[in-house]
Motif scaffolding. Structure first.
Motif, PDB file in Angstrom:
ATOM      1  N   UNK A 201       1.202  13.385  27.408  1.00 35.30           N
ATOM      2  CA  UNK A 201       1.223  14.277  26.257  1.00 35.30           C
ATOM      3  C   UNK A 201       1.785  15.655  26.495  1.00 35.30           C
ATOM      4  N   UNK A 202       2.446  15.882  27.637  1.00 34.97           N
ATOM      5  CA  UNK A 202       2.995  17.199  27.936  1.00 34.97           C
ATOM      6  C   UNK A 202       4.387  17.368  27.331  1.00 34.97           C
ATOM      7  N   UNK A 203       4.892  18.606  27.375  1.00 34.64           N
ATOM      8  CA  UNK A 203       6.221  18.918  26.866  1.00 34.64           C
ATOM      9  C   UNK A 203       7.138  19.356  27.989  1.00 34.64           C
ATOM     10  N   UNK A 204       7.734  18.392  28.685  1.00 26.49           N
ATOM     11  CA  UNK A 204       8.588  18.643  29.832  1.00 26.49           C
ATOM     12  C   UNK A 204       7.843  19.408  30.926  1.00 26.49           C
ATOM     13  N   UNK A 205       6.797  18.793  31.494  1.00 26.27           N
ATOM     14  CA  UNK A 205       6.049  19.458  32.574  1.00 26.27           C
ATOM     15  C   UNK A 205       6.916  19.603  33.814  1.00 26.27           C
ATOM     16  N   UNK A 206       6.920  20.798  34.411  1.00 26.60           N
ATOM     17  CA  UNK A 206       7.812  21.055  35.536  1.00 26.60           C
ATOM     18  C   UNK A 206       7.075  21.350  36.829  1.00 26.60           C
ATOM     19  N   UNK A 207       5.857  21.885  36.748  1.00 26.33           N
ATOM     20  CA  UNK A 207       5.151  22.274  37.960  1.00 26.33           C
ATOM     21  C   UNK A 207       3.651  22.108  37.754  1.00 26.33           C
ATOM     22  N   UNK A 208       2.950  21.790  38.848  1.00 27.30           N
ATOM     23  CA  UNK A 208       1.488  21.712  38.840  1.00 27.30           C
ATOM     24  C   UNK A 208       0.964  22.612  39.950  1.00 27.30           C
ATOM     25  N   UNK A 209      -0.035  23.420  39.621  1.00 24.68           N
ATOM     26  CA  UNK A 209      -0.699  24.268  40.614  1.00 24.68           C
ATOM     27  C   UNK A 209      -2.197  24.071  40.479  1.00 24.68           C
ATOM     28  N   UNK A 210      -2.855  23.710  41.577  1.00 27.59           N
ATOM     29  CA  UNK A 210      -4.302  23.503  41.575  1.00 27.59           C
ATOM     30  C   UNK A 210      -5.018  24.810  41.863  1.00 27.59           C
ATOM     31  N   UNK A 211      -6.028  25.118  41.061  1.00 32.29           N
ATOM     32  CA  UNK A 211      -6.871  26.302  41.253  1.00 32.29           C
ATOM     33  C   UNK A 211      -8.220  25.820  41.784  1.00 32.29           C
TER      34      UNK A 211
END
Length: 321
Positions: A45-55
């Motif tokens: 359901x994302x819109x062109x996801x480019x990066x993931x960062x875990x907090x």
């Protein structure tokens, strides 16, 4: 980073917002995968996801969404927040055009203190990691930035940002030149630590605390490289080569490197001189993130509008924070 199908996705932001409100972002169990890795979940359901960062402090994944061509200043980019312990819970956390937020096509992200730093075409934007409120803007247009791509934090607190030198348009990726790696000091002074076509369109960047060096991957379409650059030195040390278009890179606590690759649609694990493709059939995998609490890997697939969560077999995928 793929964007050639932007016109086919209709209102991706609204789709994700509705998905989050209903608690219904599809989370499906994977089929059998190679022994080296196992897919656990797909988050859709994302819109062109480019990066993931875990907090790790909040136990959430931040997912940057270009919501269209990666070089278009359309003001509709956004960052989603996914709860790592319950990936069917997601929400639009930071949205361009709302709450005084300017966000066009966000890509790589880094956490420093309470600030989430985000690369956004030719500026670096800082947001409160807990509230999403805008905190700072560092303009790299005077340095003629073309496409800021990934962000990483060094041991001295300085931010390092890659400029891949490409335009991401609705007609595809167009190389414009200007390959560079910028350093933004804690006082926000901007300098260039490396530049030139020899960088091979630098994309992902991460800090190697044991080697005391920066690890960079190149997005050259035909001959990609993983190389190291030491602080204060622009000389590159080649660590590995690939078939083209390396995108994201992360270093694990045990010293292995994870690299996503467009050319062979794979996730590579580089362990010294040995390189192994541990995940295949990934359609243009972008800037991956590492869930250090669970030892999992989050891989964004922009054209498919989803993030896949994978577990590596053998040694833990835990990373240093």
């Amino acid at each position: 980073m793929g964007i050639t199908m932007a016109h086919r996705l209709i209102r991706p932001l609204q789709a994700l917002a509705l998905c989050a409100l209903l608690g219904a972002c599809r989370s499906s169990q994977a089929a059998e995968a190679p022994a080296a890795a196992r897919m656990l979940t797909r988050i859709e359901g994302f819109g062109f996801p480019e990066s993931v960062r875990y907090d790790p402090d909040q136990d959430v994944y931040f997912v940057s969404n270009m919501a269209g061509p990666g070089s278009l200043k359309d003001g509709n980019g956004y960052i989603a927040r996914v709860f790592a312990g319950a990936t069917d819970r997601a929400e639009v956390f930071i949205q361009g055009g709302k709450n005084s937020v300017v966000l066009n096509a966000p890509k790589g992200m880094a956490l420093r203190g309470d600030t989430l730093w985000v690369a956004d075409i030719d500026v670096l934007r800082g947001f409160d990691r807990r509230t999403g409120a805008p905190l700072a803007t560092i303009d790299l247009r005077p340095q003629r930035a073309v496409l800021l791509n990934d962000v990483a934090v060094g041991p001295d607190g300085a931010l390092h940002v890659t400029d891949t030198g490409i335009a991401m348009t609705d007609k595809g990726v167009i190389y414009q030149g200007g390959d560079r790696i910028f350093r933004i000091a804690p006082d926000r002074t901007v300098s260039t630590i490396a530049s030139g076509a020899g960088l091979g369109r630098p994309n992902g960047i991460t800090w190697d605390p044991d080697g005391k060096r920066w690890i960079v991957v190149s997005f050259d379409p035909f001959r990609s490289e993983v190389y190291a650059i030491r602080p204060g030195d622009s000389v590159r040390t080649i660590l590995a080569r690939g078939p083209g278009k390396f995108d994201g890179v992360e270093r694990l606590a045990d010293g292995r490197l994870l690299v996503t690759c467009w050319a062979d649609s794979s996730l590579h694990v580089i362990d010294g001189q040995h390189t192994q493709r541990v995940v295949r059939d990934l359609w243009q995998p972008a800037d991956l993130g590492v869930d250090t609490r669970r030892g999992l890997i989050a891989i964004p697939l922009a054209l498919q509008g989803r993030v896949e969560i994978w577990a590596l077999s053998g040694r833990t995928a835990g990373n240093r924070e």
